[in-house]
Design a protein around this motif. Structure first.
Motif, PDB file in Angstrom:
ATOM      1  N   GLY A 134       0.781  -1.232   0.000  1.00  0.00           N
ATOM      2  CA  GLY A 134       0.000   0.000   0.000  1.00  0.00           C
ATOM      3  C   GLY A 134       0.811   1.280   0.000  1.00  0.00           C
ATOM      4  O   GLY A 134       0.239   2.373  -0.013  1.00  0.00           O
ATOM      5  N   ILE A 135       2.139   1.184   0.004  1.00  0.00           N
ATOM      6  CA  ILE A 135       3.019   2.354  -0.031  1.00  0.00           C
ATOM      7  C   ILE A 135       3.606   2.481  -1.432  1.00  0.00           C
ATOM      8  O   ILE A 135       4.099   1.500  -1.989  1.00  0.00           O
ATOM      9  CB  ILE A 135       4.153   2.239   0.997  1.00  0.00           C
ATOM     10  N   THR A 136       3.580   3.681  -1.977  1.00  0.00           N
ATOM     11  CA  THR A 136       4.107   3.920  -3.317  1.00  0.00           C
ATOM     12  C   THR A 136       5.220   4.954  -3.249  1.00  0.00           C
ATOM     13  O   THR A 136       5.052   6.027  -2.674  1.00  0.00           O
ATOM     14  CB  THR A 136       3.012   4.425  -4.270  1.00  0.00           C
ATOM     15  N   ALA A 137       6.357   4.601  -3.842  1.00  0.00           N
ATOM     16  CA  ALA A 137       7.487   5.521  -3.956  1.00  0.00           C
ATOM     17  C   ALA A 137       7.835   5.672  -5.432  1.00  0.00           C
ATOM     18  O   ALA A 137       7.740   4.712  -6.198  1.00  0.00           O
ATOM     19  CB  ALA A 137       8.698   4.999  -3.184  1.00  0.00           C
ATOM     20  N   GLY A 138       8.242   6.875  -5.834  1.00  0.00           N
ATOM     21  CA  GLY A 138       8.549   7.120  -7.231  1.00  0.00           C
ATOM     22  C   GLY A 138       9.901   7.770  -7.417  1.00  0.00           C
ATOM     23  O   GLY A 138      10.415   8.451  -6.524  1.00  0.00           O
ATOM     24  N   VAL A 139      10.470   7.543  -8.602  1.00  0.00           N
ATOM     25  CA  VAL A 139      11.719   8.200  -9.002  1.00  0.00           C
ATOM     26  C   VAL A 139      11.415   9.005 -10.250  1.00  0.00           C
ATOM     27  O   VAL A 139      11.170   8.448 -11.328  1.00  0.00           O
ATOM     28  CB  VAL A 139      12.840   7.178  -9.271  1.00  0.00           C
ATOM     29  N   PHE A 140      11.422  10.330 -10.107  1.00  0.00           N
ATOM     30  CA  PHE A 140      11.054  11.245 -11.190  1.00  0.00           C
ATOM     31  C   PHE A 140      12.197  12.243 -11.393  1.00  0.00           C
ATOM     32  O   PHE A 140      12.156  13.359 -10.882  1.00  0.00           O
ATOM     33  CB  PHE A 140       9.761  11.987 -10.845  1.00  0.00           C
ATOM     34  N   THR A 141      13.215  11.810 -12.107  1.00  0.00           N
ATOM     35  CA  THR A 141      14.336  12.692 -12.418  1.00  0.00           C
ATOM     36  C   THR A 141      14.573  12.668 -13.924  1.00  0.00           C
ATOM     37  O   THR A 141      14.002  11.854 -14.641  1.00  0.00           O
ATOM     38  CB  THR A 141      15.622  12.266 -11.696  1.00  0.00           C
ATOM     39  N   ASP A 142      15.431  13.587 -14.402  1.00  0.00           N
ATOM     40  CA  ASP A 142      15.716  13.686 -15.834  1.00  0.00           C
ATOM     41  C   ASP A 142      14.415  13.848 -16.607  1.00  0.00           C
ATOM     42  O   ASP A 142      14.089  13.077 -17.496  1.00  0.00           O
ATOM     43  CB  ASP A 142      16.501  12.475 -16.322  1.00  0.00           C
ATOM     44  N   ILE A 143      13.682  14.878 -16.236  1.00  0.00           N
ATOM     45  CA  ILE A 143      12.368  15.146 -16.812  1.00  0.00           C
ATOM     46  C   ILE A 143      12.350  16.588 -17.309  1.00  0.00           C
ATOM     47  O   ILE A 143      12.678  17.512 -16.563  1.00  0.00           O
ATOM     48  CB  ILE A 143      11.258  14.952 -15.758  1.00  0.00           C
ATOM     49  N   GLY A 144      11.962  16.783 -18.547  1.00  0.00           N
ATOM     50  CA  GLY A 144      11.923  18.127 -19.095  1.00  0.00           C
ATOM     51  C   GLY A 144      10.680  18.908 -18.729  1.00  0.00           C
ATOM     52  O   GLY A 144      10.691  20.138 -18.717  1.00  0.00           O
ATOM     53  N   MET A 145       9.602  18.182 -18.424  1.00  0.00           N
ATOM     54  CA  MET A 145       8.352  18.860 -18.111  1.00  0.00           C
ATOM     55  C   MET A 145       7.443  17.906 -17.359  1.00  0.00           C
ATOM     56  O   MET A 145       7.624  16.687 -17.386  1.00  0.00           O
ATOM     57  CB  MET A 145       7.648  19.342 -19.383  1.00  0.00           C
ATOM     58  N   HIS A 158       3.565   8.184  -1.886  1.00  0.00           N
ATOM     59  CA  HIS A 158       3.757   8.565  -0.495  1.00  0.00           C
ATOM     60  C   HIS A 158       5.182   9.060  -0.248  1.00  0.00           C
ATOM     61  O   HIS A 158       5.473   9.664   0.782  1.00  0.00           O
ATOM     62  CB  HIS A 158       3.461   7.372   0.414  1.00  0.00           C
ATOM     63  N   ALA A 159       6.058   8.780  -1.224  1.00  0.00           N
ATOM     64  CA  ALA A 159       7.430   9.276  -1.187  1.00  0.00           C
ATOM     65  C   ALA A 159       7.912   9.387  -2.623  1.00  0.00           C
ATOM     66  O   ALA A 159       7.489   8.622  -3.494  1.00  0.00           O
ATOM     67  CB  ALA A 159       8.345   8.341  -0.397  1.00  0.00           C
ATOM     68  N   ALA A 160       8.800  10.343  -2.867  1.00  0.00           N
ATOM     69  CA  ALA A 160       9.291  10.509  -4.236  1.00  0.00           C
ATOM     70  C   ALA A 160      10.661  11.152  -4.240  1.00  0.00           C
ATOM     71  O   ALA A 160      10.976  12.006  -3.402  1.00  0.00           O
ATOM     72  CB  ALA A 160       8.322  11.353  -5.064  1.00  0.00           C
ATOM     73  N   PHE A 161      11.480  10.700  -5.186  1.00  0.00           N
ATOM     74  CA  PHE A 161      12.675  11.405  -5.588  1.00  0.00           C
ATOM     75  C   PHE A 161      12.277  12.275  -6.776  1.00  0.00           C
ATOM     76  O   PHE A 161      11.915  11.758  -7.835  1.00  0.00           O
ATOM     77  CB  PHE A 161      13.779  10.432  -6.008  1.00  0.00           C
ATOM     78  N   LEU A 162      12.299  13.577  -6.596  1.00  0.00           N
ATOM     79  CA  LEU A 162      11.839  14.506  -7.630  1.00  0.00           C
ATOM     80  C   LEU A 162      12.979  15.436  -8.018  1.00  0.00           C
ATOM     81  O   LEU A 162      13.602  16.066  -7.160  1.00  0.00           O
ATOM     82  CB  LEU A 162      10.651  15.329  -7.122  1.00  0.00           C
ATOM     83  N   GLU A 163      13.215  15.536  -9.308  1.00  0.00           N
ATOM     84  CA  GLU A 163      14.287  16.391  -9.801  1.00  0.00           C
ATOM     85  C   GLU A 163      14.025  17.872  -9.506  1.00  0.00           C
ATOM     86  O   GLU A 163      12.926  18.377  -9.708  1.00  0.00           O
ATOM     87  CB  GLU A 163      14.420  16.194 -11.308  1.00  0.00           C
ATOM     88  N   ALA A 164      15.066  18.533  -9.008  1.00  0.00           N
ATOM     89  CA  ALA A 164      15.109  19.999  -8.911  1.00  0.00           C
ATOM     90  C   ALA A 164      16.498  20.375  -9.403  1.00  0.00           C
ATOM     91  O   ALA A 164      17.409  20.615  -8.624  1.00  0.00           O
ATOM     92  CB  ALA A 164      14.864  20.461  -7.477  1.00  0.00           C
TER      93      ALA A 164
END
Length: 254
Positions: A134-145, A158-164
């Motif tokens: 029931g826990i979702t983690a995401g990796v969202f890097t190297d994204i142009g938009m 519920h957790a994410a690695f997000l590009e900044a």
């Protein structure tokens, strides 16, 4: 049982993200050496013996540099699309290559890995979410938009690695040539701090417990800038910054 997450390295010098439970784990990308991957996992009390798969997001070397040795030495299957594989110049054991397709879930023990297409200047780039109990983690890097895929999937995390990746003023006033500035800020480049904040404020799950800002530029960003920008909008979400020089702490979600 908890879901554990760590960025072993995050930046243009190498990317590698660990997500797992007590029994099974996956690496999203393997852009640092096998030796350094193991060293950093050892410091976190993690074992490569629990890593059941390596997922490759795209063919750029900062995401693939360590995968050949890791896979061969520890007999870890590598999930990679055929297009990415053929453009990567990787020499992988064919017995350990596992093609994947966007939107088709892959079960690794009790983990479910969901690949989704993203906008970046690779031949067939993907982001990933990992679901456990029931826990979702995401990796969202190297994204142009923030395309619809990113918005849809990060809203469930519920957790994410997000590009900044960059501060817009630092990039504009910096010494990079014009063509590189345009590549970075384009729709198939990287997310700015402001773009990442907009995703967080508008689209992230209200129950998100952890946001790890990732893939910060060494030349066009600074951790303190990112921290100061995001913390006032945290609303109960823990904000952390991934490093291009060392591993993060090991985060635990229940």
């Amino acid at each position: 049982m908890s879901l554990y997450l760590a960025a072993l390295n995050s930046g243009s010098n190498g990317n590698c993200y660990y997500i797992g439970n007590d029994n099974d784990a996956v690496l999203i990308d393997a852009g640092i050496s096998c030796r350094e991957t193991r060293r950093r996992m050892d410091r976190l009390g993690l074992s490569l013996d629990k890593v059941r798969a390596i997922f490759i997001s795209h063919e750029h070397s900062d995401h693939t540099r360590g995968v050949e040795v890791l896979s061969r030495r520890y007999r870890i299957p590598v999930y990679i699309t055929p297009a990415t594989h053929s453009n990567s110049r990787l020499y992988l054991d064919p017995k350990l290559v596992r093609p994947f397709t966007a939107h088709e879930p892959i079960h690794i023990g009790r983990l479910t890995v969901n690949p989704l297409p993203k906008r970046h200047d690779g031949v067939d780039p993907h982001s990933f979410t990992v679901v456990f109990d029931g826990i979702t983690a995401g990796v969202f890097t190297d994204i142009g938009m923030a395309c619809n895929q990113v918005i849809h999937h990060i809203s469930r995390c519920h957790a994410a690695f997000l590009e900044a990746n960059y501060d817009e003023t630092m990039l504009e006033e910096g010494r990079y040539p014009i063509y590189l500035k345009r590549r970075i800020s384009g729709d198939e480049g990287h997310l700015s701090n402001i773009q990442a904040l907009e995703i967080f404020r508008k689209h992230c799950n209200p129950l998100m417990k952890l946001l790890v800002l990732s893939h910060l530029s060494a030349q066009n960003n600074h951790p303190q800038i990112v921290q100061d920008l995001f913390v006032p909008h945290a609303n109960g979400t823990r904000i952390a910054i991934a490093s291009r020089y060392e591993e993060t702490e090991l985060f635990s979600l229940k």
